[in-house]
Design a protein around this motif. Structure first.
Motif, mmCIF file in Angstrom:
data_model
loop_
_atom_site.group_PDB
_atom_site.id
_atom_site.type_symbol
_atom_site.label_atom_id
_atom_site.label_comp_id
_atom_site.label_asym_id
_atom_site.label_seq_id
_atom_site.Cartn_x
_atom_site.Cartn_y
_atom_site.Cartn_z
ATOM 1 N N LYS A 299 -36.044 -67.784 -10.650
ATOM 2 C CA LYS A 299 -36.670 -67.722 -11.979
ATOM 3 C C LYS A 299 -36.319 -66.422 -12.676
ATOM 4 O O LYS A 299 -36.005 -66.408 -13.857
ATOM 5 C CB LYS A 299 -38.187 -67.816 -11.820
ATOM 6 N N LYS A 300 -36.421 -65.334 -11.908
ATOM 7 C CA LYS A 300 -36.229 -64.015 -12.520
ATOM 8 C C LYS A 300 -35.492 -63.107 -11.571
ATOM 9 O O LYS A 300 -35.667 -63.195 -10.358
ATOM 10 C CB LYS A 300 -37.601 -63.369 -12.764
ATOM 11 N N ILE A 301 -34.716 -62.222 -12.138
ATOM 12 C CA ILE A 301 -34.169 -61.133 -11.332
ATOM 13 C C ILE A 301 -34.350 -59.851 -12.123
ATOM 14 O O ILE A 301 -33.888 -59.735 -13.259
ATOM 15 C CB ILE A 301 -32.675 -61.349 -11.007
ATOM 16 N N VAL A 302 -35.058 -58.907 -11.514
ATOM 17 C CA VAL A 302 -35.285 -57.627 -12.170
ATOM 18 C C VAL A 302 -34.078 -56.730 -11.892
ATOM 19 O O VAL A 302 -33.508 -56.773 -10.805
ATOM 20 C CB VAL A 302 -36.573 -56.979 -11.628
ATOM 21 N N GLY A 303 -33.715 -55.971 -12.903
ATOM 22 C CA GLY A 303 -32.571 -55.074 -12.776
ATOM 23 C C GLY A 303 -32.677 -54.198 -11.538
ATOM 24 O O GLY A 303 -33.758 -53.726 -11.190
ATOM 25 N N GLY A 304 -31.575 -53.989 -10.833
ATOM 26 C CA GLY A 304 -31.556 -53.113 -9.676
ATOM 27 C C GLY A 304 -31.887 -53.801 -8.361
ATOM 28 O O GLY A 304 -31.685 -53.239 -7.295
ATOM 29 N N SER A 305 -32.394 -55.016 -8.427
ATOM 30 C CA SER A 305 -32.811 -55.668 -7.178
ATOM 31 C C SER A 305 -31.658 -56.434 -6.543
ATOM 32 O O SER A 305 -30.624 -56.672 -7.154
ATOM 33 C CB SER A 305 -33.977 -56.612 -7.452
ATOM 34 N N GLU A 306 -31.864 -56.805 -5.289
ATOM 35 C CA GLU A 306 -30.839 -57.546 -4.570
ATOM 36 C C GLU A 306 -31.492 -58.724 -3.855
ATOM 37 O O GLU A 306 -32.596 -58.621 -3.349
ATOM 38 C CB GLU A 306 -30.167 -56.619 -3.547
ATOM 39 N N HIS A 307 -30.821 -59.856 -3.856
ATOM 40 C CA HIS A 307 -31.400 -61.062 -3.262
ATOM 41 C C HIS A 307 -30.391 -61.721 -2.330
ATOM 42 O O HIS A 307 -29.199 -61.726 -2.622
ATOM 43 C CB HIS A 307 -31.810 -62.047 -4.360
ATOM 44 N N PRO B 181 -38.011 -62.996 3.570
ATOM 45 C CA PRO B 181 -39.469 -63.150 3.572
ATOM 46 C C PRO B 181 -40.071 -62.576 2.291
ATOM 47 O O PRO B 181 -39.603 -61.564 1.769
ATOM 48 C CB PRO B 181 -39.903 -62.340 4.813
ATOM 49 N N GLY B 182 -41.055 -63.254 1.779
ATOM 50 C CA GLY B 182 -41.793 -62.728 0.632
ATOM 51 C C GLY B 182 -41.204 -63.052 -0.724
ATOM 52 O O GLY B 182 -41.714 -62.596 -1.744
#
Lengths: 457, 841
Positions: A379-387, A358-359
């Motif tokens: 489009k983008k993945i910021v460092g440290g994040s998880e998807h 969600p989101g």
């Protein structure tokens, strides 16, 4: 003996844009023979298919070489048993030189400037023998002024093009400037670009263990400095080259020590390595145009920028569930873009429904029916994040055996600006000063791209 | 020249039809021609551009010739260049117009601007009109002496152009020797490089008719020239470096210290960003060290990293070209690359032609220590979505199994493939299991258990089906259901489309019958009936044959159809080692990418400058024989051609020599080789002269260790040869055809012999001193072929010898035929002893 018989450039549709016959030994219809062969050849994987489409093939004693650059086909023909590397390298170089002159290389710019292109081709090759491919040297032989084309919507040549993607810090026209055309103001902007471009290949095993990894990097330079000042390019002090006496994949001891160990590297002609062994400094007088100062290869273990977790589980007799997890293992100040994750699913998959967290924004999901693969774009993945992506598969038939063997591997492509995995750094870029006021713009940029980034199931 | 007339393409509606536009242009050009108004050059430029763009799209603008030439009486270089382009395009088809141009170009050849001088000279030489050659000689002569290097550069290539228009004019004007002087003295390296290119072409073409040219060509690879070029190598452009390096591969250093000097000098070329330079350097290294096993191996180690770097940088096309070379080296010396196997893993996004090469490399480098990992990796590909590659991967696993000693684990994997229930995987695996069983019959128990579970209905591909049927027949005693499965297959005879499968079925039913007669009798009857009625000739014949032999005697039939078999130890290689050597010799050329020697895809006239007597070399390896043994008939044909070619050559050369002159079509060119040979000899007897580096002395030690040839057997005293034997070619040919091979042997050639064998002549003279005469010779390093003859001293009894020497494997294959067969062994000893002394002081 490198005797080029003909050289021509074809558009994607097979039109002759320029055609030069140097030796008159190959029949005139060669461009059509070539194009027919290219157009109707498929890699049907028959095993015995000759490597016809690897840029080189032979028809009736004529050898055809080609490279594809910016949607154009650069072709050379010869009847002689030449060095394939030489001809392919030459074709790349010719494309590069033309691009240096025209600023932009595409069908339109080539058509508008074909007289200039003929002029170049006549100086580059005489009677089939290469004379020079140096943009610098050619400047004194070539007199036509380029007609510049609008660069707004054209993808530019070369790896540096990736910096163009929405990176506002870069002057938009920088990469598409001709080496000889004057700018509207009459004065040229003094600047130099140094790009460290790395392509990484990683294979993760089903259990997440790293099976293979390699970084192929190049330091690309494009100089618009007048008067050819000398440049010193300092790299990491702790840079090591070669792993003498050690197996290539014996990396354990070096990991974490911070030292950058390259397996091997090579340098442009103009680079002087006199002080390289002492202080890791490259000295060179950059000639006009774009060229690669140094190429390197590294199999020292590095921290892969992304971790991929993929799971495929049966959920009932005709259903299965896929869970894809991507974790960005780099600093939050860095953002990766144009991420695409692909995964082939069992061929009897008929329907896929996706479920994103969600989101989430800027994500696209797709099931390519014809090739039976999932596509997940971010489009983008910021460092440290998880998807995470969940997908429910519906099958047309009951799978037999292990469905994980029928799917995968998961592959990923991405671009990470201002990041490099090898740790190779340009410590400083020194330009020999002509005067106190001489202070050209210096751009040192890093980018990392996926070459083959694969996780097995 | 210039843009092609695209006459075959009809002009699109948007393009001007031509006529009115051209006359319009003509008018405008005429107006501008005389004008001196400011800015007139700009207007001219616009018009010229239009003319050239018409020309490019194929509109005939030749009617503007006069106006174009008039307008070019200007100092504007852009205009001039466009005019030259235009003139170059139309002069050849329109000699009248060309005559108009000559004056104007000749005048420009004396312009004060060197750019214009050069450009005019280039255009003048590019007209390619034979009638005008006399106009070229003057400008070319002064161009070669021009103070500006650009003009000299153009003039040198101009000489080559003239040579192609009129060789005699070029030679008569003494241009080749001027080029030679320039090559050795000019300060500009591009002028030097162009001289080298031009001279290689000219002297190669002249060499067939002129002894002097052939000597000159050999002189290009003489020590002074090579050293002169090598010492300046860094000044040359990267392309010219390739040219020089290619020449250096032809050079034969006199001793190993020279070899190390050259290698040390070129060492940094391996770090060049241009892959062509790196590959050319590698070729030099490989060729220089061919006879020095240890150093050769060090070279492999040294070039690994640069090659891998080149493979992973550059465009996919370039990368593939380099990968092909890496592939060649890996296949030659897999053990050197066995720890690098991970580099040959396939990446998912690689095209299948790249993957295919990599799979072959993985198969080759597999050894005890890495097999497990390689096979694990290959099994991943077997599940690949790319089906052709999945198939190749399974085949690769099978090949590794066939070459390994410890096949335990691999067999398990293969059997797992059979359980994967993907039809193509099953199909490939079946074929492999069959091959495996032929080599390792001891595995039959495990394999049969799994194979027995495969339903023949799931196997559709003929090869796989044939494999399954073969196993059913071969192991019918161990497979409970074999007769019944075969029976059901026989019942569906009509639906089986592949003749190969039906043939296998016949044989399998026969074998099964011998082992389990009562259960198979029915099926056999049906199969034979169906087979005899089969429309396919082979199937019909085989069925009939089985039927009759069964009628004649069942036990004889069993001995014929199902004899005890020996395990196959080695499966035939698809490419002969001679072809592989030949490709290796042509390293850094298309041969490597095509995986064929150049004679298979290149016309004779377009081969390199130093390929001589090529026909001979070709013949000896003609065709892709499945193994090294060329069929007798082919040998016959070859030999016939061989002798014909040489005698034809003799005729065309009009030489008045007697028969023995056949031996040396390049006689006279080998003097330098001989001089070098003595150098080698002295160097070897004095190894301390060469320790420039620890490497060097090491290598020398090794060379000495290897170098001492096995003590040659003393020539048998009873056999004396006639020192002045004579045999004419037709007699030789006749005898060669009639006599059986008395002896066929393989000898090792000493490293010194290999080093001395730079050209056939050296060996010819050596053998002649032992009263063994050559009647024909040919080939090119590393493969030479000779026909020798000798006669007994006291009677007219001949010995004929075919001798194929491969310098890369240091082996000589000898076939001896003799009038008096009883003495052929004695002669063989004599021959071997003579050969073993070759290259030794």
């Amino acid at each position: 003996m490198a005797m080029i018989s003909q050289l021509f450039v074809l558009s994607q549709r097979g039109d002759n844009i320029v055609f030069r016959d140097y030796r008159g030994e190959v029949q005139k219809g060669s461009a059509e023979i070539f194009f027919r062969k290219v157009k109707f050849w498929k890699d049907d994987g028959d095993g015995d298919a000759p490597p016809a489409f690897v840029g080189i093939f032979n028809v009736d004693g004529v050898n055809y070489f080609h490279v594809r650059v910016s949607g154009l086909l650069f072709v050379a023909t010869t009847r002689v048993n030449v060095s394939p590397s030489l001809v392919l390298e030459l074709l790349q170089r010719i494309a590069r030189v033309i691009k240096d002159y025209l600023g932009v290389l595409n069908e339109d710019s080539l058509r508008k400037n074909f007289v200039l292109v003929y002029e170049l081709l006549d100086e580059v090759i005489d009677f089939g023998y290469v004379q020079t491919t140096s943009t610098e040297v050619l400047k004194s032989y070539v007199f036509n002024e380029p007609i510049l084309v609008d660069v707004a919507h054209v993808p530019s040549l070369g790896p540096a093009a990736i910096f163009m993607q929405g990176n506002k810090r870069m002057p938009g026209t920088a990469i598409t400037k001709s080496v000889i055309a004057n700018e509207p103001g009459g004065r040229r902007r003094e600047e130099i670009f140094v790009d460290v471009i790395e392509k990484i290949s990683v294979t993760f095993s089903a259990s997440g263990y790293i099976l293979t990894f390699e970084i192929d990097g190049t330091i690309q330079m494009k100089s618009y400095l007048t008067g050819n000042p000398e440049i010193r390019l300092a790299l990491n002090d702790d840079l090591n080259i070669g792993r003498r006496g050690r197996s290539i994949y014996d990396y354990s001891s070096s990991y974490g020590s911070g030292a950058v160990i390259l397996d091997d590297c090579n340098f442009h002609e103009s680079v002087h390595l006199d002080s390289f062994d002492i202080d890791r400094t490259l000295t060179l007088v950059p000639s006009d145009g774009e060229f690669s100062v140094m190429s390197y290869r590294m199999t020292q273990e590095f921290k892969p920028p992304f971790r991929i977790n993929a799971l495929l589980e049966a959920a009932g007799s005709l259903k299965a569930e896929v869970i894809l997890k991507i974790r960005a293992d780099f600093s939050p100040s860095v953002t990766a873009n144009s991420i695409l994750v692909q995964m082939p699913v069992p061929i009897y998959t008929t329907r896929v429904s996706f479920e994103l967290e969600p989101g989430t924004v800027g994500n696209t999901t797709d099931f390519k029916e014809s090739s039976k693969r999932l596509e997940w774009g971010l489009k983008k993945i910021v460092g440290g994040s998880e998807h995470t992506l969940r997908a429910k598969l519906t099958f047309a038939q009951e799978p037999h055996g292990n469905i994980a063997k029928e799917a995968g591997p998961v592959s990923m492509t991405f671009t990470i600006p201002m990041f490099n995995a090898s740790g190779l750094k340009v410590k400083y870029l020194q330009i020999a000063k002509k005067s106190n006021t001489y202070n050209p713009y210096r751009w040192v940029r890093y980018v990392t791209q996926a070459n083959s980034y694969v996780a097995r199931l | 020249m210039a843009p092609p007339a695209q006459s075959q393409r009809s002009p699109s509606p948007s393009q001007p039809s031509g006529k009115s536009e051209v006359s319009d242009l003509k008018l405008q050009l005429r107006q501008l021609a005389g004008s001196r108004a400011p800015g007139v050059d700009d207007s001219k430029r616009e018009l010229f551009k239009k003319v050239i763009s018409y020309m490019t799209v194929g509109i005939d603008v030749s009617s503007l010739f006069g106006e174009m030439v008039m307008c070019s009486a200007t100092s504007d270089i852009v205009l001039k260049k466009m005019c030259y382009l235009y003139v170059g395009n139309y002069a050849k088809v329109n000699p009248d117009l060309a005559l108009l141009t000559i004056n104007f170009l000749q005048r420009d050849c004396n312009d004060e601007d060197p750019m214009i001088r050069g450009l005019a000279l280039r255009s003048l030489c590019s007209l390619r009109v034979a009638n005008f050659v006399e106009y070229l000689v003057g400008p070319l002569g002064s161009g070669l002496k021009d103070s500006n290097s650009y003009v000299r550069m153009v003039a040198v290539i101009g000489v080559l152009k003239l040579y192609h228009i009129s060789a005699s004019t070029c030679v008569d004007a003494d241009f080749p020797s001027i080029l030679k002087h320039l090559m050795l003295n000019d300060s500009d390296t591009q002028v030097v490089a162009n001289c080298l290119s031009a001279l290689q072409e000219i002297w190669s073409a002249e060499a067939s008719t002129s002894e002097e040219a052939s000597r000159e060509r050999e002189a290009l690879i003489s020590k002074p020239v090579i050293y002169y070029l090598l010492n300046r190598i860094r000044e040359f452009s990267e392309w010219a470096q390739c040219l020089v390096l290619e020449l250096v591969t032809k050079y034969v250093p006199s001793d190993s210290s020279e070899i190390f000097d050259i290698m040390n000098l070129l060492e940094d070329r391996l770090q060049h960003a241009n892959g062509a330079v790196v590959l050319a350097t590698i070729k030099v290294f490989l060729h220089l060290t061919l006879s020095m096993t240890d150093v050769h191996q060090q070279v492999y180690e040294r070039i690994k990293a640069p090659l891998l770097t080149l493979v992973s940088s550059g465009s996919p096309e370039q990368s593939y070209a380099v990968l092909s070379h890496l592939h060649l080296l890996v296949m030659r010396a897999p053990y050197i690359f066995s720890s690098d196997y991970k580099h040959f893993y396939c990446q998912y996004n690689e095209p299948s032609y790249v993957k295919r090469l990599k799979l072959e490399m993985l198969t080759a480098v597999a050894n005890e220590s890495n097999t497990y990992e390689i096979v694990t990796e290959l099994c991943e590909y077997a599940a690949n979505v790319d089906i052709p590659i999945a198939r190749e991967s399974i085949r690769a696993v099978g090949k590794i199994a066939l070459q390994q000693y410890d096949v335990n684990a691999i067999v398990d994997r293969l059997l797992q493939f059979l359980e994967m229930e993907k039809d193509y995987v099953t199909a490939e695996a079946l074929v492999l299991v069959k091959d495996l069983l032929r080599k390792y019959p001891q595995w039959s128990h495990d394999c049969i258990a799994v194979v027995g579970n495969i339903s023949s209905k799931n196997v559709q591909e003929p090869k796989a089906k044939a494999a399954l049927i073969w196993m059913l027949g071969e192991y019918s005693q161990d497979m409970q259901d074999a007769p019944y499965i075969l029976e059901s297959l026989v019942e569906n005879w009509d639906e089986e489309h592949s003749a190969e499968v039906r043939l296998h079925l016949l044989t399998a039913v026969m074998k099964c019958f011998f082992k389990r007669p009562p259960e198979t009798q029915n099926a056999l009857g049906t199969a034979l009936a169906a087979g005899i009625a089969d429309f396919h000739q082979d199937v019909h014949d085989r069925a009939l044959f089985y039927y009759r032999i069964l009628q004649y005697n069942v036990s004889v039939a069993e001995r014929v159809v199902n004899p005890p078999k020996q395990a196959v130890s080695v499966f035939a290689d698809t490419q002969s080692s001679e072809i592989k050597d030949r490709i290796f010799d042509e390293f850094n050329s298309l041969s490597v990418v095509y995986q064929k020697p150049s004679y298979m895809f290149t016309d004779k006239e377009h081969r390199g400058p130093f390929e001589f007597s090529d026909e001979l070399g070709n013949l000896s390896i003609g065709g892709e024989a499945a193994d090294n043994v060329v069929s007798a008939q082919r040998v016959e044909e070859n030999d016939k051609d061989l002798l014909l070619t040489t005698s034809e050559k003799e005729e065309t050369r009009g030489s008045s020599n007697n028969g023995s002159a056949y031996t040396a079509p390049y006689d006279g060119s080998s003097t330098s080789v001989f001089a070098l040979q003595t150098h080698i000899e002295s160097a070897i007897s004095n190894p301390t002269a060469a320790d420039h580096s620890p490497q060097a002395s090491l290598a020398i030690d090794d060379l000495l260790g290897l170098g001492l040839p096995a003590a040659p057997a003393p020539p048998s005293p009873q056999l004396k040869l006639n020192t002045t034997a004579a045999l004419d070619p037709s007699t030789f040919q006749h005898k060669w055809r009639q006599l059986p091979v008395a002896l066929s042997q393989e000898y090792s050639v000493s490293p010194q012999g290999v080093a001395a064998l730079t050209a056939p002549q050296a060996l010819l003279r050596h053998m002649q001193s032992h009263s063994i005469h050559c009647i024909a010779s040919g080939g090119q390093s590393p493969n030479f072929k000779f026909f020798f003859f000798a006669q007994k001293a006291e009677e007219a009894s001949n010995y004929l010898v075919e001798c194929i020497i491969s310098t890369s494997s240091a082996k000589a294959q000898i076939k001896i035929k003799a009038d008096d067969q009883s003495t052929s062994q004695a002669f063989s000893t004599l021959f071997q002893s003579a050969l073993s002394k070759f290259g030794i002081p």
